[in-house]
Motif scaffolding. Sequence first.
Motif, PDB file in Angstrom:
ATOM      1  N   ARG A   1       0.823  -1.211   0.000  1.00 27.16           N
ATOM      2  CA  ARG A   1       0.000   0.000   0.000  1.00 27.16           C
ATOM      3  C   ARG A   1       0.859   1.264   0.000  1.00 27.16           C
ATOM      4  O   ARG A   1       0.443   2.318  -0.465  1.00 27.16           O
ATOM      5  N   ASP A   2       2.083   1.188   0.585  1.00 26.07           N
ATOM      6  CA  ASP A   2       2.953   2.357   0.717  1.00 26.07           C
ATOM      7  C   ASP A   2       4.150   2.305  -0.223  1.00 26.07           C
ATOM      8  O   ASP A   2       4.982   3.211  -0.213  1.00 26.07           O
ATOM      9  N   PHE A   3       4.249   1.245  -1.046  1.00 26.97           N
ATOM     10  CA  PHE A   3       5.427   1.029  -1.886  1.00 26.97           C
ATOM     11  C   PHE A   3       5.498   2.078  -2.999  1.00 26.97           C
ATOM     12  O   PHE A   3       4.496   2.438  -3.606  1.00 26.97           O
ATOM     13  N   ARG A   4       6.702   2.572  -3.261  1.00 31.42           N
ATOM     14  CA  ARG A   4       6.949   3.509  -4.355  1.00 31.42           C
ATOM     15  C   ARG A   4       8.234   3.107  -5.069  1.00 31.42           C
ATOM     16  O   ARG A   4       9.173   2.622  -4.429  1.00 31.42           O
ATOM     17  N   VAL A   5       8.278   3.354  -6.363  1.00 32.43           N
ATOM     18  CA  VAL A   5       9.479   3.086  -7.130  1.00 32.43           C
ATOM     19  C   VAL A   5       9.447   3.960  -8.383  1.00 32.43           C
ATOM     20  O   VAL A   5       8.368   4.341  -8.864  1.00 32.43           O
ATOM     21  N   THR A   6      10.598   4.306  -8.880  1.00 34.71           N
ATOM     22  CA  THR A   6      10.674   5.081 -10.123  1.00 34.71           C
ATOM     23  C   THR A   6      10.479   4.132 -11.302  1.00 34.71           C
ATOM     24  O   THR A   6      11.199   3.131 -11.433  1.00 34.71           O
ATOM     25  N   THR A   7       9.492   4.417 -12.126  1.00 42.01           N
ATOM     26  CA  THR A   7       9.163   3.534 -13.256  1.00 42.01           C
ATOM     27  C   THR A   7       9.803   4.043 -14.554  1.00 42.01           C
ATOM     28  O   THR A   7      10.062   5.242 -14.710  1.00 42.01           O
TER      29      THR A   7
ATOM     30  N   VAL B   1       7.484   7.462 -14.250  1.00 41.42           N
ATOM     31  CA  VAL B   1       7.212   8.471 -13.214  1.00 41.42           C
ATOM     32  C   VAL B   1       8.161   8.238 -12.048  1.00 41.42           C
ATOM     33  O   VAL B   1       8.354   7.099 -11.611  1.00 41.42           O
ATOM     34  N   ALA B   2       8.740   9.317 -11.566  1.00 37.63           N
ATOM     35  CA  ALA B   2       9.604   9.209 -10.385  1.00 37.63           C
ATOM     36  C   ALA B   2       8.758   8.932  -9.142  1.00 37.63           C
ATOM     37  O   ALA B   2       7.697   9.512  -8.963  1.00 37.63           O
ATOM     38  N   ASN B   3       9.236   7.989  -8.340  1.00 34.18           N
ATOM     39  CA  ASN B   3       8.605   7.724  -7.032  1.00 34.18           C
ATOM     40  C   ASN B   3       7.120   7.389  -7.187  1.00 34.18           C
ATOM     41  O   ASN B   3       6.283   7.874  -6.448  1.00 34.18           O
TER      42      ASN B   3
ATOM     43  N   THR C   1       3.607   5.293  -7.009  1.00 27.85           N
ATOM     44  CA  THR C   1       3.028   4.361  -6.042  1.00 27.85           C
ATOM     45  C   THR C   1       2.660   3.053  -6.715  1.00 27.85           C
ATOM     46  O   THR C   1       2.431   2.995  -7.934  1.00 27.85           O
ATOM     47  N   ALA C   2       2.589   1.996  -5.904  1.00 26.31           N
ATOM     48  CA  ALA C   2       2.155   0.699  -6.427  1.00 26.31           C
ATOM     49  C   ALA C   2       0.749   0.801  -7.008  1.00 26.31           C
ATOM     50  O   ALA C   2       0.450   0.212  -8.055  1.00 26.31           O
ATOM     51  N   ALA C   3      -0.140   1.554  -6.336  1.00 27.49           N
ATOM     52  CA  ALA C   3      -1.510   1.702  -6.824  1.00 27.49           C
ATOM     53  C   ALA C   3      -1.531   2.340  -8.201  1.00 27.49           C
ATOM     54  O   ALA C   3      -2.291   1.938  -9.093  1.00 27.49           O
ATOM     55  N   SER C   4      -0.706   3.371  -8.410  1.00 29.07           N
ATOM     56  CA  SER C   4      -0.642   4.028  -9.712  1.00 29.07           C
ATOM     57  C   SER C   4      -0.089   3.079 -10.766  1.00 29.07           C
ATOM     58  O   SER C   4      -0.586   3.040 -11.903  1.00 29.07           O
ATOM     59  N   ILE C   5       0.944   2.310 -10.408  1.00 28.78           N
ATOM     60  CA  ILE C   5       1.516   1.348 -11.364  1.00 28.78           C
ATOM     61  C   ILE C   5       0.458   0.336 -11.788  1.00 28.78           C
ATOM     62  O   ILE C   5       0.277   0.057 -12.987  1.00 28.78           O
ATOM     63  N   ILE C   6      -0.251  -0.229 -10.818  1.00 32.88           N
ATOM     64  CA  ILE C   6      -1.283  -1.227 -11.137  1.00 32.88           C
ATOM     65  C   ILE C   6      -2.357  -0.628 -12.021  1.00 32.88           C
ATOM     66  O   ILE C   6      -2.785  -1.235 -13.014  1.00 32.88           O
TER      67      ILE C   6
ATOM     68  N   PHE D   1       7.777  -3.088 -10.751  1.00 33.70           N
ATOM     69  CA  PHE D   1       7.203  -2.532 -11.989  1.00 33.70           C
ATOM     70  C   PHE D   1       7.434  -3.483 -13.147  1.00 33.70           C
ATOM     71  O   PHE D   1       6.540  -3.732 -13.966  1.00 33.70           O
ATOM     72  N   ASN D   2       8.637  -4.021 -13.251  1.00 37.62           N
ATOM     73  CA  ASN D   2       8.971  -4.951 -14.324  1.00 37.62           C
ATOM     74  C   ASN D   2       8.019  -6.147 -14.313  1.00 37.62           C
ATOM     75  O   ASN D   2       7.502  -6.572 -15.354  1.00 37.62           O
ATOM     76  N   GLN D   3       7.759  -6.699 -13.123  1.00 38.90           N
ATOM     77  CA  GLN D   3       6.893  -7.862 -12.991  1.00 38.90           C
ATOM     78  C   GLN D   3       5.448  -7.544 -13.411  1.00 38.90           C
ATOM     79  O   GLN D   3       4.821  -8.292 -14.168  1.00 38.90           O
ATOM     80  N   VAL D   4       4.927  -6.411 -12.912  1.00 39.86           N
ATOM     81  CA  VAL D   4       3.535  -6.074 -13.227  1.00 39.86           C
ATOM     82  C   VAL D   4       3.376  -5.803 -14.721  1.00 39.86           C
ATOM     83  O   VAL D   4       2.445  -6.309 -15.364  1.00 39.86           O
ATOM     84  N   TYR D   5       4.287  -5.009 -15.269  1.00 43.50           N
ATOM     85  CA  TYR D   5       4.165  -4.677 -16.693  1.00 43.50           C
ATOM     86  C   TYR D   5       4.330  -5.921 -17.553  1.00 43.50           C
ATOM     87  O   TYR D   5       3.523  -6.169 -18.462  1.00 43.50           O
ATOM     88  N   ARG D   6       5.387  -6.708 -17.276  1.00 43.96           N
ATOM     89  CA  ARG D   6       5.647  -7.878 -18.129  1.00 43.96           C
ATOM     90  C   ARG D   6       4.526  -8.913 -18.021  1.00 43.96           C
ATOM     91  O   ARG D   6       4.146  -9.533 -19.021  1.00 43.96           O
ATOM     92  N   ALA D   7       3.966  -9.096 -16.823  1.00 47.27           N
ATOM     93  CA  ALA D   7       2.879 -10.065 -16.684  1.00 47.27           C
ATOM     94  C   ALA D   7       1.652  -9.600 -17.468  1.00 47.27           C
ATOM     95  O   ALA D   7       1.006 -10.409 -18.156  1.00 47.27           O
ATOM     96  N   ALA D   8       1.288  -8.307 -17.352  1.00 51.20           N
ATOM     97  CA  ALA D   8       0.142  -7.793 -18.100  1.00 51.20           C
ATOM     98  C   ALA D   8       0.397  -7.901 -19.602  1.00 51.20           C
ATOM     99  O   ALA D   8      -0.498  -8.295 -20.383  1.00 51.20           O
ATOM    100  N   TRP D   9       1.603  -7.543 -20.007  1.00 48.42           N
ATOM    101  CA  TRP D   9       1.982  -7.661 -21.429  1.00 48.42           C
ATOM    102  C   TRP D   9       1.859  -9.108 -21.890  1.00 48.42           C
ATOM    103  O   TRP D   9       1.319  -9.390 -22.970  1.00 48.42           O
TER     104      TRP D   9
END
Length: 823
Positions: free
Chosen positions: A94-100, A115-117, A119-124, A186-194
């Motif tokens: 819920r609090d995770f952030r990473v630069t995508t 996007v810099a920093n 959130t996981a919610a935004s990435i999803i 981010f890599n995992q979420v994007y690649r799995a959706a792809w």
Amino acid sequence: MSRRSGYPLLALFTALLVAFSLMQAPPAHAANVTDGFDPGNIISDENFYGGNAMSASQVQSFLNQRVPDCTIGDPGRAPGSAWGSTRIANNCLRDFRVTTQSRPANAYCGAYGGVANETAASIIARVGQACGISQRVLLIMLEKEQSLVTDTWPTVRQFDVAMGYACPDSGPGGSANCDSAYYGFFNQVYRAAWQLKVYRAHPNSYNYKPFQSNRIQWHPNIGCGTSNVYIENWATAALYIYTPYRPNQAALNAGWGTGDACSSYGNRNFYNFYKTWFGNPKVDANYPKIDEKRAQNSWLGAPTSEYNYYDHNGGGVVRAFENGAVAWRSGTSTAFILTGDFRTYFSSQGGITGRLGWPTSDQQEWDRGRTQGFQGGAVSSSAEHGFATVTGSIRGHYAEWALAYNGPLGWPTGEQVCTTSTQCSQNFENGRILLSGSAVSIRIPQIDSVATSAASKLGAVTQSARAQAAHGGGFVQAHKNGAIAWSKATGAHIVAGDIRKAYGSAGGVSGQYGWPTSDQVCVSDGSCSQNFVGGTIQVDGNGNVVSMTKDVRDAYEALKKAGIDLGKSLGDTQTVSQGKGGRVHAFENGAIAASDRTGAYAVMAPIRAPFASAGGLGGALGWPTGNSRVESANGGGTLQGFEGGAITSTASGSYVLSGVMRTAFGAHGGLTGTLGWPQSNAVQHTVKGGGSVQAFQGGALVQRNGTTVPVLLDGEIRKTFGAAGGLAGTPGWPTGEARTESANGGGVVQGFQNAAIASSVHGTFMVTGEIRSFYSAQGGLSGALGWPTSAATKVGNEERQSFQGGTIVHDLRTGVSRIEAIG
């Protein structure tokens, strides 16, 4: 792709622990969560490929609900600390952030701007939108693969392989063998959706195809056998490609639990999570408001019906759950919950197709009961009156003119009764509302009674009873020649004439005078008065109005009863801001100052003048905390207390007592003690470091700068101190209180900056300088020399001072001191 979620041990610990931590075990009679699982149609294409199912804020809200308390940082769970072969992460999902990183558009996903920093919610949310994969699907895969949605203290490893992408079950013993090139959330979420979109674009490149029969293993152990499954859509095919095992009947019978040695759980758990979190995965997501409401209220439980459409009252959809139902009316932005006894009452009134129609709010809790809004009325339920509906024109009037459930009319005590469609009435706790034709009015019994008895005096009604919320609430009904004001606490009273004008100028029922407590009373000289909760308004025979707040009025009457006459009022009670603020009323012989902090008290001679000189209400003394009183002790005088001190007045003058001087004065017995009455204000001095002194009849209080408590100077020591020049002389400031010593016959001694003054039967003498030092070295009062019997004298080159046990002689030339024996 990952086979980990299909492997029994890993799937069990990943999915079951999460499920059991989030959900209460269903009752024995409840349906199994896996009921409805269809191996050929696990989820509809619409629900799987709906890339706009949830916004970033909705995803964030969902994550917050799943982990209300992240325990990273708790004892034993420090972020970054080792955990097996990995480390505990810095944040929960819920609090995770990473630069995508930005990804260009391709055949399967639209462009993704890094996007810099982020959130996981935004990435999803954004990956789902870019690749056309439902955010719900991504959330479930994060959960079934690594428990990331509900884990309250995830590890770095869980984030690195979040979706199980590039983690085939080719490791030892069929374990996950993940490719580190695809690590990172981010890599995992994007690649799995792809990848899920690739499956659909290239069906012939994979073992499981939609719209045909497929042979699917029960378990990674080929010895467990296979079964034929006709896959009905693209989404179900994608799930089998990603996790290529079918749950057997033992796994399905277990619900969230463990099946047998040939059970797999990945696709079962996907179905269970979707159904538990978002509803039936095979129903098209055409009603997101219902799904959103259910996600926000997990206590509703599992669905017990499909989405059922009704075309009545504007149309909409209702879905039932274990503990209630959610109803959404077409074209509206929010769905509402029907539950408990309100749902039962709603059903008794015909439900959606009945007179109430669609709900327009959720249940609202009040201190008196509960309410819920519907198209056709507002429903209330209380312990005293049960259920009732306020509807139509009466409902509108109840809300606007009676202030609804918060208002002084109270709650409805029964249903509306109508003789025709335009002749209706409804009873409430303190009155009733009548509908006659197009006219609606509130009827309060006591107002009606007063209006009837004084009809000729009041004249026609110009505005029927209308609620006022001020001062506990009530109703005011306006007439041509006055008004009737009613509250439950004060009853109904007429306010008219000049008093009504003055009352209105002071804010009426909303002002400081509040509701009337009596009718107007007039006497033979033509003057009239009327009492209100907050005071009294008077009009003399010439039409002059004086208003006096209740606290001032009560104080005035109490003083008058005690024989103290403040004289004629000089105006109205005024609200002032001096000091901490309050109310002041001036009279010929003084003034009454009132505040909610201190009460109401008079300031009169002889206190009034020195109080004004000290700054009055805005000065350091502030507001009075009592009336003045006469004390007879020590010659007598007058005393009055204030917030910041007190004023005393005697024949010798009027003085202020405040702060630490006042405290010390009290500690020494106050007016009845040895100090007696003040003879000065506290006076500041600058000599020898400075300080303050206040004189009293029987002594003085002295406080040197840097000290916290004043010191008492009195008796013979005070006289000797003064004779020696006092503060500016040899002694300087006292260093402590006088103390009694019993040695060598006893006496009293007090220390000063540069001396000590000792008083005994031998007299009171100051000891200072080199003689004091030598004396102390001989044991002082407790030594052989004992108490001083003379003052120090200078004879030639010698300074001499006599004591009980001898004389100290100090040679001024050599600086040597000696003792001469007595005689």
